[in-house]
Design a protein around this motif. Structure first.
Motif, short mmCIF file in Angstrom:
data_model
loop_
_atom_site.label_atom_id
_atom_site.label_comp_id
_atom_site.label_asym_id
_atom_site.label_seq_id
_atom_site.Cartn_x
_atom_site.Cartn_y
_atom_site.Cartn_z
N VAL B 85 0.84 -1.21 0.00
CA VAL B 85 0.00 0.00 0.00
C VAL B 85 0.87 1.25 0.00
N ALA B 89 0.99 4.05 -3.01
CA ALA B 89 0.62 5.44 -2.76
C ALA B 89 1.79 6.36 -3.06
N GLN B 92 2.28 6.84 -6.83
CA GLN B 92 1.24 7.72 -7.38
C GLN B 92 1.54 9.18 -7.09
N LEU B 93 1.93 9.42 -5.85
CA LEU B 93 2.19 10.79 -5.42
C LEU B 93 3.36 11.37 -6.21
N MET B 96 2.48 12.30 -9.73
CA MET B 96 1.78 13.58 -9.83
C MET B 96 2.73 14.75 -9.69
N ILE B 97 3.65 14.64 -8.71
CA ILE B 97 4.57 15.76 -8.47
C ILE B 97 5.49 15.95 -9.67
N GLU B 99 4.95 15.14 -12.76
CA GLU B 99 4.21 15.65 -13.91
C GLU B 99 3.99 17.15 -13.78
N ARG B 100 3.75 17.59 -12.54
CA ARG B 100 3.53 19.01 -12.32
C ARG B 100 4.84 19.77 -12.47
N VAL B 103 7.58 18.43 -17.21
CA VAL B 103 6.95 17.54 -18.17
C VAL B 103 8.00 16.67 -18.86
N THR B 104 9.18 17.25 -19.09
CA THR B 104 10.24 16.47 -19.74
C THR B 104 10.63 15.30 -18.88
N TYR B 106 8.86 13.98 -16.60
CA TYR B 106 7.71 13.07 -16.52
C TYR B 106 7.70 12.12 -17.70
N GLN B 107 7.98 12.68 -18.89
CA GLN B 107 7.93 11.81 -20.08
C GLN B 107 9.09 10.83 -20.11
N ILE B 111 6.55 7.86 -17.05
CA ILE B 111 5.77 6.78 -17.66
C ILE B 111 6.19 5.41 -17.12
#
Lengths: 366, 200
Positions: B85, B89, B92-93, B96-97, B99-100, B103-104, B106-107, B111
């Protein structure tokens, strides 16, 4: 017993706490607020960020054609993103050519709206709407071809040009767990605005065609969106050669009736290929159009005339028939609609007759 | 034990986790992405960096949860559920962080994050640190070392597979078959590092 209760409570509390944390994070971190979408430098929309460009545009009633439903596989939903699209995602790379990448073309279902964004889309997409309609009529054209008449309910009228297509939504049914979109050319003339007709051929195992053939009944409600596509006659009054096979008939049935209504007098020869006599349809209707338009000639051809009775028309592959009728050095525009293989073969024949590639226009089935 | 020897011990633990006890090559954990995402060096490196990051932090978080929640309540047997768990979690967190924030990044990295949630090497590292009774600092060093070991192994694997791409491999060994053979030979090579550590 007590320890068991404590154990369950503790684990539930921690899991619940983490879930709450994620919900809060989603609210604050993944909240992109309202984003401005500037389209073609003239129109600006405000939309909630955080979703894909395709979904965001759809929520604003701008429909980009998409066959896979936003899963990044069909590559139909390409749009030009001028500003604010962020770097190209790895999921887009295999779907974009080098030229497209240089021109800022993106796969809109893979672009997330995170900030203000500026895009270019073909202006005709502004007129794309989602329609609700009711099945007015289902008519058998041949043993595996049906004509579907749909009366539009909301919006109640559509305007399109002859040759364009719409996407019909096949809802979930037993054997298809999610709705799918399939493109069909409109076969009715544009003058009729309150209803459209589609010609649908049964594809064995096809999700949408199976639904139309086995599940759809008169009076059922259907959803569709459109119109899309560039296929249609040019403005010139040049001589025309039309070539179609099977349900490739659809756009020409619309274009021919449109021509008759508008009194177009250009010379036009329509070659229509079918397998046997039982695969032929709308012959009488086209003979009627021949009488109305002196320049129009309809030439149906069968590749297997032996079956199904006497046939005194043209025989052979449609490409051979075209080869026999079109004279060397003919100056004409060619319009083709059918499977990729048929179009490719027909193009070769036409090219050999001296018709340049830029005067050939296709509507290829995929 | 003075401070100096403790630091050496931590470094040795970190190195051991990366080399002699490499989590993928000695325990064969995290094998699915190791075999399936090792065709391109850049992708392999992206996934590897994500594993280093997630493994270090989840080991630390799991240690805290184990030491301060499960142990006092005598609920150690719940560690499997709780660790999973927490890992899910956390991933996921972080997704999100990232991605915010970029973006580079994140990509390039983001992924892979959902893929890591179900990577057994991550859970494995957390369970090993419990079995071996590590302290907090040792746990962080162990998590970081294991992640680095996984990164090295997958990048090396991708490099080797790239070299092999043009070679003629017997039909029956193509794909996962030859990858397993390579993994076995790499495991032998990594065990060779144990001599280095004995000198420390």
């Amino acid at each position: 017993m007590l320890s068991l209760t404590i154990a369950v409570l503790v684990i539930s509390t921690i899991s619940g706490g983490l879930a709450a944390l994620l919900v809060l994070a989603e609210r604050f971190i993944a909240n992109y607020g309202e984003c401005q979408i500037t389209i073609n430098g003239e129109k600006t929309l405000a939309a909630e960020g955080g979703r894909s460009l395709l979904e965001t545009l759809a929520s604003q009633k701008i429909f980009i054609p998409s066959a896979c439903g936003g899963r990044g596989t069909c590559a139909l939903c390409k749009v030009k993103v001028l500003e604010g699209g962020g770097p190209v995602a790895p999921t887009e790379l295999p779907l974009l050519s080098a030229d497209e990448r240089a021109a800022n073309v993106r796969i809109s279902c893979q672009v997330k709206v995170r900030n203000d964004i500026a895009i270019d889309i073909p202006p005709e997409l502004f007129s794309v709407r989602e329609y609700r309609g009711v099945v007015e009529r289902i008519r058998d054209l041949t043993h595996d071809m049906k004509e579907l008449g749909i009366r539009l309910v909301e919006p109640s009228e559509i305007s399109f040009t002859a040759g364009q297509y719409v996407q019909l939504v096949a809802p979930e049914y037993k054997g298809s767990p999610e709705p799918v979109y399939r493109a069909y050319s409109v076969s009715s003339p544009p003058s009729r605005k309150d209803a459209i007709e589609l010609i649908i051929r049964l594809v064995p195992g096809g999700i949408c065609t199976t639904w139309v053939f086995n599940h759809l009944k008169r009076g059922d409600e259907v959803r569709l969106n459109g119109p899309y596509g560039q296929f249609g006659l040019t403005e010139s009054d040049a001589e025309m050669i039309w070539i179609a096979g099977g349900s490739g008939m659809a756009p020409f049935w619309s274009i021919a009736r449109d021509m008759a209504e508008k009194g177009v007098e250009s010379k036009c020869t329509y070659f229509f290929g079918a397998l046997t006599q039982k695969d032929l349809f709308l012959v009488d209707e086209f003979r009627e159009l021949e009488r109305k338009m002196p320049g129009f000639k309809f030439i149906p051809a069968l590749s297997e005339p032996g079956e199904g009775g006497k046939w005194d028309g043209e025989t052979g592959l449609i490409t051979d028939v075209v080869g026999r009728h079109v004279e060397q050095g003919t100056v004409a525009e060619a319009y083709l609609c059918g499977s990729g293989g048929m179009i490719k073969a027909a193009c070769k024949v036409l090219e050999a007759k001296g018709i340049p590639e830029e005067r050939m226009f296709f509507d290829e089935f995929t | 034990m003075n401070l100096g020897s403790e630091v050496v011990g931590i470094i040795a633990l970190c190195f051991a986790a990366a080399f002699t006890q490499n989590i993928v090559l000695t325990t064969f954990l995290g094998l699915c992405p190791f075999l399936s995402v090792s065709r391109e060096v850049t992708t392999a490196a992206g996934l590897g960096v994500a594993v280093v990051f997630v493994m270090t932090f989840t080991c630390a978080l799991d240690w805290l949860a184990y030491r301060y929640v499960l142990q006092p309540l005598r609920l150690e047997f719940f560690r499997f559920i709780l660790f999973i768990v927490i890992i899910a979690a956390f991933v996921q967190l972080v997704e999100m962080i990232i991605e915010r924030g970029s973006v580079t990044l994140y990509q390039n990295l983001g992924i892979f994050l959902p893929l890591i949630t179900v990577n057994c090497a991550i859970l494995g590292a957390s369970l090993f640190m419990v079995i071996r009774g590590y302290s907090f600092v040792q746990t962080v060093a162990y998590g970081f070392g294991s992640g680095c070991g996984w990164l090295m192994a997958i990048v090396a694997m991708a490099g080797i597979r790239r070299k092999l791409a043009n070679d003629r491999i017997p039909a029956g060994l193509q794909g996962p078959g030859i990858a397993m053979v390579i993994a076995g030979i790499m495991a032998l090579a990594f065990i060779g590092f144990s001599g280095v550590l004995q000198g420390l």
